[in-house]
Design a protein around this motif. Structure first.
Motif, mmCIF file in Angstrom:
data_model
loop_
_atom_site.group_PDB
_atom_site.id
_atom_site.type_symbol
_atom_site.label_atom_id
_atom_site.label_comp_id
_atom_site.label_asym_id
_atom_site.label_seq_id
_atom_site.Cartn_x
_atom_site.Cartn_y
_atom_site.Cartn_z
ATOM 1 N N THR A 53 0.790 -1.312 0.094
ATOM 2 C CA THR A 53 -0.059 -0.042 0.142
ATOM 3 C C THR A 53 0.911 1.240 -0.145
ATOM 4 O OG1 THR A 53 -0.085 -0.013 2.421
ATOM 5 C CG2 THR A 53 -2.128 -1.085 1.180
ATOM 6 N N ASP A 151 2.927 1.166 3.239
ATOM 7 C CA ASP A 151 2.793 0.092 4.366
ATOM 8 C C ASP A 151 1.931 0.476 5.370
ATOM 9 O OD1 ASP A 151 4.350 -1.537 2.651
ATOM 10 O OD2 ASP A 151 6.116 -0.976 3.829
ATOM 11 N N CYS A 152 0.872 1.071 4.998
ATOM 12 C CA CYS A 152 -0.447 1.568 5.894
ATOM 13 C C CYS A 152 -1.469 1.195 5.368
ATOM 14 C CB CYS A 152 -0.075 3.228 6.256
ATOM 15 S SG CYS A 152 -0.410 4.040 4.531
ATOM 16 N N PRO A 153 -2.627 1.151 6.109
ATOM 17 C CA PRO A 153 -3.932 0.848 5.860
ATOM 18 C C PRO A 153 -4.468 1.974 4.687
ATOM 19 C CG PRO A 153 -3.988 0.644 8.200
ATOM 20 C CD PRO A 153 -2.559 1.283 7.811
ATOM 21 N N ARG A 160 -11.475 -0.592 1.903
ATOM 22 C CA ARG A 160 -10.038 -0.479 2.620
ATOM 23 C C ARG A 160 -9.203 -1.590 2.443
ATOM 24 N NH1 ARG A 160 -8.801 2.140 7.465
ATOM 25 N NH2 ARG A 160 -10.722 3.153 7.522
ATOM 26 N N VAL A 161 -7.900 -1.380 2.403
ATOM 27 C CA VAL A 161 -6.732 -2.246 2.055
ATOM 28 C C VAL A 161 -5.752 -2.382 3.017
ATOM 29 C CG1 VAL A 161 -5.491 -3.342 0.350
ATOM 30 C CG2 VAL A 161 -7.385 -1.904 -0.392
ATOM 31 N N HIS A 162 -5.489 -3.326 3.742
ATOM 32 C CA HIS A 162 -4.423 -3.337 4.713
ATOM 33 C C HIS A 162 -3.068 -4.073 3.839
ATOM 34 C CE1 HIS A 162 -6.818 -2.431 8.273
ATOM 35 N NE2 HIS A 162 -7.829 -3.024 7.439
ATOM 36 N N PRO A 163 -1.906 -3.709 4.501
ATOM 37 C CA PRO A 163 -0.795 -4.173 3.847
ATOM 38 C C PRO A 163 -0.812 -5.839 4.003
ATOM 39 C CG PRO A 163 -0.144 -2.466 5.129
ATOM 40 C CD PRO A 163 -1.609 -2.618 5.473
ATOM 41 N N ASP A 165 -3.132 -7.779 2.639
ATOM 42 C CA ASP A 165 -4.209 -8.457 1.935
ATOM 43 C C ASP A 165 -4.079 -8.817 0.589
ATOM 44 O OD1 ASP A 165 -5.869 -7.784 4.249
ATOM 45 O OD2 ASP A 165 -6.396 -5.946 3.482
ATOM 46 N N PRO A 178 -9.330 -10.215 2.417
ATOM 47 C CA PRO A 178 -8.531 -10.147 3.658
ATOM 48 C C PRO A 178 -7.760 -11.264 3.820
ATOM 49 C CG PRO A 178 -10.990 -9.708 4.059
ATOM 50 C CD PRO A 178 -10.905 -10.241 2.526
ATOM 51 N N SER A 179 -6.451 -10.915 4.630
ATOM 52 C CA SER A 179 -5.485 -12.121 4.594
ATOM 53 C C SER A 179 -5.824 -13.153 5.371
ATOM 54 C CB SER A 179 -4.273 -11.570 5.291
ATOM 55 O OG SER A 179 -3.091 -12.342 5.279
#
Length: 219
Positions: A53, A151-153, A160-163, A165, A178-179
């Motif tokens: 991200t 490397d942040c949401p 919404r994407v998290h590092p 995912d 989602p992971s």
């Protein structure tokens, strides 16, 4: 537990965004498809990988070091990652282009998802590097946009994407898995594809849609 490379190989060979989104619906994740405005530059290319991200923002002056965090973000890409660049859907500049695509590809990135605008599209197409974007604009980001974190949401394409995912993108759009539910999603989606294949076969044999649906439960 399957490795990422094994799962991603199966996903790329057997799955598509529609069946992934259907499966995520069944698992209770009903809002995992990015906006319909995020489209592939080359519709025949498929992207799958862990999200790298990057967060950008519009600016209205030339910063002293306009590319500092952008360069750091690109140089820290790990093999198999997909760049997910959040611009908050900016139309201020073409923040992604040929040189960023080249740098990402050489670090092992499998593609880029940009919820803003890009440029250098002819050269990106020549590379066969998969890029998804909201549109095209030829102006540089310097003095118009800047990377402020990575490397942040992020929220890209409304999702919404998290590092870490998993991103899967094809001609129909971009899905974010989602992971925590990756393996379950892949297993269930592969099963659904098999039922769809059986349904298609029986429909082509002339069987009624209602009978086929009652048997396989997919549509």
């Amino acid at each position: 537990m399957n490795s990422d490379s094994q799962l991603f190989e199966v996903m790329k060979a057997k799955l598509y965004t529609g069946v992934i989104c259907d499966t995520l619906d069944d698992l209770g994740y009903r809002e995992q498809a990015m906006s319909e405005h995020v489209r592939p530059l080359q519709p025949d290319l498929v992207v799958v990988g862990r999200a790298k991200t990057i967060l950008a923002a519009d600016v209205y002056h030339v910063h002293e070091h306009p590319y500092k965090l952008e360069i750091q973000a690109l140089d820290s890409i790990k093999p198999g990652e997909v760049v997910v660049m959040c611009t908050n859907q900016s139309v201020n500049n073409g923040i992604w282009g040929e040189l960023l695509s080249t740098a990402a590809a050489m670090r092992g990135s499998t593609g880029a998802i940009v919820d803003g605008l890009i440029r250098d599209t002819r050269k990106i197409k020549d590379m066969n590097f998969p890029v998804f974007c909201k549109g095209i604009k030829p102006v540089d980001s310097r003095g118009r946009g800047i990377v402020i974190d990575y490397d942040c949401p992020v929220v890209a394409g409304g999702i919404r994407v998290h590092p870490g995912d998993v991103v899967f993108a094809d001609c129909d759009g971009v899905a974010v898995i989602p992971s925590a539910v990756l393996e379950q999603t892949v297993e269930l989606a592969v099963g659904k594809v098999e039922r769809e294949n059986n349904s298609r076969k029986e429909l082509l044999e002339g069987k009624l849609l209602q009978d086929v649906f009652d048997k396989y439960g997919v549509l």
